[in-house]
Design an enzyme around this catalytic site. Structure first.
Site, short mmCIF file in Angstrom:
data_model
loop_
_atom_site.label_atom_id
_atom_site.label_comp_id
_atom_site.label_asym_id
_atom_site.label_seq_id
_atom_site.Cartn_x
_atom_site.Cartn_y
_atom_site.Cartn_z
N THR A 1 6.21 -12.85 -3.07
CA THR A 1 5.52 -13.53 -2.63
C THR A 1 5.10 -13.90 -1.21
O THR A 1 5.44 -14.12 -0.35
CB THR A 1 6.41 -14.69 -3.80
OG1 THR A 1 6.58 -14.00 -4.52
CG2 THR A 1 5.36 -15.93 -3.99
N PHE B 1 2.56 -16.83 0.41
CA PHE B 1 2.89 -18.64 0.68
C PHE B 1 1.67 -18.22 1.58
O PHE B 1 1.88 -18.18 3.08
CB PHE B 1 3.63 -19.27 0.78
CG PHE B 1 5.27 -19.23 -0.08
CD1 PHE B 1 4.49 -20.12 -1.48
CD2 PHE B 1 5.76 -18.48 -0.14
CE1 PHE B 1 5.86 -19.74 -2.26
CE2 PHE B 1 7.02 -17.96 -1.42
CZ PHE B 1 6.91 -18.78 -1.92
#
Length: 158
Positions: free
Chosen positions: A57, A59
């Protein structure tokens, strides 16, 4: 016989699970963590559904304040091109001539504009670096639209 699935976007995974729970959508599913499933007392249908071995993921931290980047910088830009022969070639040449390593290039259709695309490019370097700055200056002469999404530190080498 294929499955007929309606995909619906939500703000985040927590909202998806909450919506399914509160609206009693017995024919719906959401991708979420075990923690969310436990919080909302939902049944986990299947684990490890990612389509890549390494699941990651990203960010981003967005700030109005400029931050100097010293180690492992990467820059992201988005642009559109006129539908002319060689436009994309000229654009990519800007990076090649300066030996800037591209780490990602994607195109996405522009809604309501048939045969027109947004192009997203990530490359190694900061817009504070001289050769990156010169590439952006040169690039600004080619596309119809150019937006610098920003430079940021990456956690690993590409």
């Amino acid at each position: 016989m294929g499955h007929h699935v309606k995909i619906e976007s939500t703000f985040d995974t927590a909202e998806s699970v909450k919506m399914i729970k509160e609206e009693k959508l017995f024919d719906a599913a959401a991708t979420s963590s075990d923690l969310l499933a436990n919080i909302y007392n939902m049944k986990i249908l299947k684990r490890k559904i990612q389509d890549e071995k390494i699941n990651r993921t990203r960010f981003l931290i967005i700030s109005h304040k400029r931050i100097s980047l010293i180690k492992n910088p990467k820059t992201s830009i988005v642009f559109t091109l006129e539908n002319k022969p060689g436009s994309l070639f000229k654009t990519l040449g800007v990076f090649s001539l300066r030996e800037l390593k591209l780490t990602k290039i994607e195109s996405r259709p522009i809604p309501d504009k048939p045969f027109e695309n947004y192009f997203y490019i990530e490359f190694i370097g900061s817009i504070e670096d001289k050769k990156c700055k010169n590439a952006i200056i040169n690039l600004s002469e080619i596309p119809s639209l150019l937006k610098i999404l920003g430079s940021y530190k990456v956690s690993r080498e590409n």
